[in-house]
Design an enzyme around this catalytic site. Structure first.
Site, mmCIF file in Angstrom:
data_model
loop_
_atom_site.group_PDB
_atom_site.id
_atom_site.type_symbol
_atom_site.label_atom_id
_atom_site.label_comp_id
_atom_site.label_asym_id
_atom_site.label_seq_id
_atom_site.Cartn_x
_atom_site.Cartn_y
_atom_site.Cartn_z
ATOM 1 N N ALA A 77 -2.457 2.221 -4.452
ATOM 2 C CA ALA A 77 -2.129 3.642 -4.378
ATOM 3 C C ALA A 77 -2.072 4.065 -2.899
ATOM 4 O O ALA A 77 -1.952 3.218 -2.012
ATOM 5 C CB ALA A 77 -3.145 4.451 -5.175
ATOM 6 N N VAL B 127 0.873 -1.171 0.000
ATOM 7 C CA VAL B 127 0.000 0.000 0.000
ATOM 8 C C VAL B 127 0.910 1.220 0.000
ATOM 9 O O VAL B 127 1.938 1.220 0.688
ATOM 10 C CB VAL B 127 -0.912 0.011 1.246
ATOM 11 C CG1 VAL B 127 -1.785 1.265 1.260
ATOM 12 C CG2 VAL B 127 -1.771 -1.248 1.308
ATOM 13 N N CYS B 128 0.542 2.237 -0.781
ATOM 14 C CA CYS B 128 1.237 3.529 -0.722
ATOM 15 C C CYS B 128 2.727 3.336 -1.040
ATOM 16 O O CYS B 128 3.068 2.573 -1.951
ATOM 17 C CB CYS B 128 0.984 4.124 0.660
ATOM 18 S SG CYS B 128 1.195 5.899 0.824
ATOM 19 N N THR B 129 3.615 3.988 -0.292
ATOM 20 C CA THR B 129 5.046 3.877 -0.584
ATOM 21 C C THR B 129 5.626 2.511 -0.227
ATOM 22 O O THR B 129 6.827 2.289 -0.426
ATOM 23 C CB THR B 129 5.845 4.970 0.152
ATOM 24 O OG1 THR B 129 5.574 4.869 1.555
ATOM 25 C CG2 THR B 129 5.472 6.356 -0.345
#
Lengths: 221, 221
Positions: free
Chosen positions: B151, B101-103
């Site tokens: 994202a 998720v995310c970075t």
């Protein structure tokens, strides 16, 4: 500005973490996890533990109180916990906002805060709002005076953004929506009891009951 | 079926808790929080702590690995942590799904898992995907073979539901969407960088940087 999030044995993690994630980056806002005793607090599944950094006794006031929901067992026990209910009433007296997510509203109700007010809760718990003298109202969250109640679990994110606008302003709240990239696009459209229909409602309640049973058993390694 | 969620100092709480909340009630699925050392792990804001119940060394395999994102400092440190990268490569070898998720995708990238693959990440970190040899692709989540990258932050909930359907079936995943009452209705529509526009993008990055600075300072009481 201080936001106090009440943790208790058997709370639902996302109820607390959703609004926390939206509020914690507001300018001048700090979020503190509080519980009857400071220390590790297990969630409703028994698989996740969050840490409360403050005890109820050490928190005299908060600008915002947030009460998450939990599994049936955790919610019911908390609704009967006089130390917790006293804390809620004490903080509510001077709070700017007193808020809940999911069955957290039943805990606010047990503290006597919802009498005669429109409110919401977890979809499956809507009939219980009447026990607290509240009037079940539609929507992802319901604002009644300084009390805001959100619907189930993930509704805390929507309420958190609304609250962010109240605590800062609309621009900052919109920036926070981007900061958590909240542009929801779920692969299904079954997130409300009306959209899901009776068969999925039954299945969801079964899955919840299964996890509740497991959480009462011995802890997983 | 075992889901291992990797926690590290400076991770973002909702990145981990969003998918956890959707996956933990799937029949036959258990979710475990793992970290370099078992024990309390602080999030990126410094205001919230989750508990890792297992150390990396004690987890030989997992059916699903989930790597959350974090603040710039936490993500960068983790991308350079060979113990963590070795763990990711080791678990990935036998995993059914390796996810982020995310970075968190930048951490998968640092472990060498994204070379030549389409992937996504936090909106502000998209240019960094190229450093890992990945190709930035649109969408709330991107599936490439057995790797799924989501994202930013809240996109983990959407990915979690997709993964729930893969691990169980579509009916169970739809029931889980209802179980967490995920019928999103945010009060604004600024959750993507395109919808938000340049001014809100700047403000969001400023708010994130402010919190990162505070988190590096002394802990709040």
């Amino acid at each position: 500005m201080r936001v106090a999030v009440l943790l208790y044995d058997g709370f639902t993690a996302l109820d607390a973490v959703g609004p926390y994630e939206v509020l914690c980056r507001l300018p001048g806002v700090s979020v503190t996890m509080v519980a009857e005793r400071a220390g590790p607090i297990r969630t409703d599944t028994g698989e996740l533990t969050l840490v409360a950094t403050r005890s109820l006794a050490s928190v005299e006031r908060a600008d915002v109180l947030l009460v998450p929901g939990g599994g049936e067992r955790g919610t019911t026990a908390t609704m009967a916990n006089t130390a917790v209910l006293d804390f809620i009433r004490r903080v509510h007296r001077h709070s700017t906002w007193t808020t809940s997510v999911c069955t957290g509203s039943l805990i606010l109700g047990a503290a006597g805060l919802l009498r005669g007010l429109p409110a919401t809760t977890y979809w499956a718990s809507r009939p219980h709002l009447a026990d607290a003298g509240a009037v079940c109202a539609p929507g992802r969250f319901v604002e009644a005076g300084k009390i805001i109640t959100a619907a189930g679990v993930s509704a805390g994110i929507d309420m958190g953004l609304h609250l962010a606008a109240r605590l800062s302003n609309e621009r900052v709240a919109q920036a926070m929506q981007l900061a958590v990239e909240y542009d929801p696009d779920p692969p299904f459209d079954t997130g409300s009891p009306e959209k899901a229909g009776p068969e999925l409602r039954r299945l969801a309640l079964e899955l919840l009951a299964d996890v509740a049973r497991e959480a009462e058993g011995p802890r997983p390694g």
